[in-house]
Design a protein around this motif. Structure first.
Motif, PDB file in Angstrom:
ATOM      1  N   VAL A   1     -79.791  64.939  71.604  1.00  0.00           N
ATOM      2  CA  VAL A   1     -79.812  65.778  72.806  1.00  0.00           C
ATOM      3  C   VAL A   1     -78.354  66.006  73.203  1.00  0.00           C
ATOM      4  CG1 VAL A   1     -82.038  64.799  73.560  1.00  0.00           C
ATOM      5  CG2 VAL A   1     -79.909  63.805  74.444  1.00  0.00           C
TER       6      VAL A   1
ATOM      7  N   LEU B   1     -74.204  53.163  80.251  1.00  0.00           N
ATOM      8  CA  LEU B   1     -74.042  54.374  79.434  1.00  0.00           C
ATOM      9  C   LEU B   1     -73.797  54.010  77.973  1.00  0.00           C
ATOM     10  CD1 LEU B   1     -71.572  56.391  81.722  1.00  0.00           C
ATOM     11  CD2 LEU B   1     -74.076  56.361  81.772  1.00  0.00           C
TER      12      LEU B   1
ATOM     13  N   HIS C   1     -69.900  56.824  72.765  1.00  0.00           N
ATOM     14  CA  HIS C   1     -69.902  57.557  71.497  1.00  0.00           C
ATOM     15  C   HIS C   1     -68.564  57.365  70.800  1.00  0.00           C
ATOM     16  CE1 HIS C   1     -73.253  59.218  73.657  1.00  0.00           C
ATOM     17  NE2 HIS C   1     -73.677  59.829  72.570  1.00  0.00           N
TER      18      HIS C   1
ATOM     19  N   SER D   1     -78.113  53.679  68.460  1.00  0.00           N
ATOM     20  CA  SER D   1     -77.165  53.065  69.398  1.00  0.00           C
ATOM     21  C   SER D   1     -77.317  51.558  69.289  1.00  0.00           C
ATOM     22  CB  SER D   1     -77.459  53.512  70.835  1.00  0.00           C
ATOM     23  OG  SER D   1     -77.315  54.913  70.950  1.00  0.00           O
TER      24      SER D   1
ATOM     25  N   GLY E   1     -71.609  59.061  76.966  1.00  0.00           N
ATOM     26  CA  GLY E   1     -72.445  60.242  76.758  1.00  0.00           C
ATOM     27  C   GLY E   1     -73.891  60.001  77.120  1.00  0.00           C
TER      28      GLY E   1
ATOM     29  N   SER F   1     -77.429  61.450  78.454  1.00  0.00           N
ATOM     30  CA  SER F   1     -77.997  62.777  78.287  1.00  0.00           C
ATOM     31  C   SER F   1     -77.538  63.646  79.461  1.00  0.00           C
ATOM     32  CB  SER F   1     -79.509  62.692  78.208  1.00  0.00           C
ATOM     33  OG  SER F   1     -80.022  61.931  79.294  1.00  0.00           O
TER      34      SER F   1
HETATM   35  O1  TXA Z   1     -79.352  60.179  71.850  1.00  0.00           O
HETATM   36  C1  TXA Z   1     -78.793  59.616  72.800  1.00  0.00           C
HETATM   37  O2  TXA Z   1     -78.723  58.391  72.900  1.00  0.00           O
HETATM   38  C2  TXA Z   1     -78.186  60.514  73.869  1.00  0.00           C
HETATM   39  C3  TXA Z   1     -77.072  61.321  73.220  1.00  0.00           C
HETATM   40  C4  TXA Z   1     -76.325  62.176  74.194  1.00  0.00           C
HETATM   41  O3  TXA Z   1     -76.229  60.464  72.521  1.00  0.00           O
HETATM   42  N1  TXA Z   1     -77.731  59.738  74.985  1.00  0.00           N
HETATM   43  C5  TXA Z   1     -78.591  59.121  75.848  1.00  0.00           C
HETATM   44  O4  TXA Z   1     -77.990  58.429  76.866  1.00  0.00           O
HETATM   45  O5  TXA Z   1     -79.805  59.208  75.734  1.00  0.00           O
HETATM   46  P1  TXA Z   1     -78.756  57.939  78.171  1.00  0.00           P
HETATM   47  O6  TXA Z   1     -77.716  57.422  79.072  1.00  0.00           O
HETATM   48  O7  TXA Z   1     -79.582  59.053  78.688  1.00  0.00           O
HETATM   49  O8  TXA Z   1     -79.641  56.751  77.675  1.00  0.00           O
HETATM   50  C6  TXA Z   1     -78.998  55.536  77.331  1.00  0.00           C
HETATM   51  C7  TXA Z   1     -80.016  54.435  77.230  1.00  0.00           C
HETATM   52  C8  TXA Z   1     -80.522  54.024  78.587  1.00  0.00           C
HETATM   53  O9  TXA Z   1     -81.899  53.680  78.469  1.00  0.00           O
HETATM   54  C9  TXA Z   1     -79.679  52.784  78.892  1.00  0.00           C
HETATM   55  O10 TXA Z   1     -80.292  51.894  79.774  1.00  0.00           O
HETATM   56  C10 TXA Z   1     -79.547  52.188  77.509  1.00  0.00           C
HETATM   57  O11 TXA Z   1     -79.382  53.302  76.650  1.00  0.00           O
HETATM   58  N2  TXA Z   1     -78.344  51.351  77.424  1.00  0.00           N
HETATM   59  C11 TXA Z   1     -77.056  51.740  77.498  1.00  0.00           C
HETATM   60  N3  TXA Z   1     -76.230  50.685  77.434  1.00  0.00           N
HETATM   61  C12 TXA Z   1     -77.007  49.599  77.300  1.00  0.00           C
HETATM   62  C13 TXA Z   1     -76.754  48.198  77.198  1.00  0.00           C
HETATM   63  N4  TXA Z   1     -75.513  47.717  77.220  1.00  0.00           N
HETATM   64  N5  TXA Z   1     -77.816  47.370  77.084  1.00  0.00           N
HETATM   65  C14 TXA Z   1     -79.082  47.844  77.070  1.00  0.00           C
HETATM   66  N6  TXA Z   1     -79.390  49.161  77.179  1.00  0.00           N
HETATM   67  C15 TXA Z   1     -78.371  50.016  77.298  1.00  0.00           C
END
Ligand code: TXA
Ligand code: MG
Length: 348
Positions: free
Chosen positions: A44, A72, A75, A108, A151, A153
């Motif tokens: 996305v 977050l 990337h 991720s 990054g 969404s």
């Molecule tokens: O495909 C994707 O991952 C997209 C594109 C733009 O790369 N990005 C995305 O980011 O979906 P966002 O912020 O909408 O979703 C990130 C998810 C969230 O559920 C967040 O809680 C989780 O990843 N997350 C981020 N950092 C984390 C961490 N340190 N531990 C556990 N969950 C984490």
């Protein structure tokens, strides 16, 4: 350099070598000044900002209306850049193996964070999620900047993720967010989030890369996504949420939405009052005043089109969006499961 119209309709051709594209240069300049740039990825569109600049990161939270407790994804252009945001010694053999097997790609990895990462990025937590996006425009931006980018969404918090530049422009004023248009995203749903900071790897958010594929690459077990709280009372047991962003309601249109089983459609349409929009992956019979949006029966194509269909449905002023429950099983069972996860949250 010629001035760039931030709302410019011209998508960046992925055939052109994008590192020399003036729009990518402009985007990089905005990020260096602490601004926000929406960029295409294979999943996305993301709302990018310098991951090592706490002010820039705080602005991303403000723009999205995102709760500060939801960390977050960072990337990176590859494993080398990932090492800058992961704690010394935190880049485990598992991480290295998965990066070789799956990056660039929609995975991720949650790992211990380096001190250089502002606490805003990780919501104060000890881990950071990193991924290398498989999109030439995103990679061009990352290589050009040489710095990691947050990054999330590029949508307002809780709503449907954007899969086109137009979706992003619908959510943010052009003065706040510069949009790099790389055309429609081919994946369509967000990356798989994998916890590698715990003793046993665990999928926190299902995505196009399934737990079985990860287990095969690692040669060891990977835990499935945690149970989520029931969407409806009686739907099954709930469980505590290990990932702060895994809220039961997410990815949601503004119009009330609910799931139906194919055999139930007549019944639910009768109760749908002033008009429903039906999202179906087969030939559903939908009489006026209701409307049908047909989705592909192929899991990967369904994922690609889902969010645009939800946005389309949301724009039709219907009383309700009715979504056919996705199939289970088959050789793309894990993709259907990731889709089912998003639909459960969209209808919670
Ligand atoms: O495909 C994707 O991952 C997209 C594109 C733009 O790369 N990005 C995305 O980011 O979906 P966002 O912020 O909408 O979703 C990130 C998810 C969230 O559920 C967040 O809680 C989780 O990843 N997350 C981020 N950092 C984390 C961490 N340190 N531990 C556990 N969950 C984490
Ligand atoms: Mg999101």
């Amino acid at each position: 350099m010629t001035p760039i119209d931030p709302a410019g309709p011209e998508p960046i051709s992925v055939v052109q070598h994008p590192t020399s594209h003036p729009t990518v240069d402009e985007a990089a300049a905005i990020i260096r000044r602490g601004g926000a740039v929406a960029f295409p990825t294979e999943t996305v569109y993301g709302l990018g900002a310098d991951a090592l600049n706490a002010d820039a990161v705080r602005r991303v939270f403000l723009l999205k209306g995102r709760p500060g407790v939801n960390p977050l994804i960072v990337h990176v252009s590859g494993a080398g850049m990932a090492a800058r945001v992961v704690a010394p010694g935190g880049w485990s053999d598992d991480a290295a193996r998965l990066a070789r097997a799956m990056w660039p790609g929609p995975l991720s990895m949650v790992l211990p964070r380096a001190d250089a990462v502002p606490p805003e990025v990780t919501a104060g937590g000890p881990t950071v999620a990193v991924r290398c996006p498989d999109h030439p425009v995103a990679l061009a931006l990352l290589f050009h900047l040489g710095t990691p980018l947050v990054g999330p969404s590029a949508n307002l918090s809780g709503s449907v993720s954007p899969t086109t530049a137009a979706h992003v422009r619908d959510s943010f004023p052009p003065d706040d967010v510069f949009v790099l248009d790389g055309g429609p995203c081919r994946g369509g749903i967000e990356s798989t989030v994998l916890d590698l900071a715990s003793p046993t790897p665990r999928v926190l958010r299902p995505g196009l890369i399934g737990a079985s594929e990860i287990a095969e690459a690692l040669g060891r077990d990977v835990l499935p996504p945690p149970a989520r709280p029931p969407a409806r009372p009686g739907d099954g047991p709930g469980a505590p949420l290990p990932s702060p962003g895994l809220t039961p309601r997410h990815y949601a249109p503004r119009t009330p939405a609910r799931l139906f089983d194919s055999g139930e459609l007549d019944l639910v349409l009768r109760g749908a009052g002033r008009g429903a929009v039906v999202l179906s992956h087969d030939d559903a019979d939908v009489p006026p005043p209701h409307a049908l949006i047909r989705l592909p029966a192929d899991a990967d194509l369904y994922a690609r089109e889902l969010y645009a269909a939800l946005r389309d449905a949301d724009g039709r002023g219907a009383g309700v969006i009715l979504i056919q429950r996705p199939p289970r099983g088959g050789d793309r069972a894990e993709v259907w499961a990731a889709i089912a996860d998003r639909l459960a949250r969209a209808t919670a």
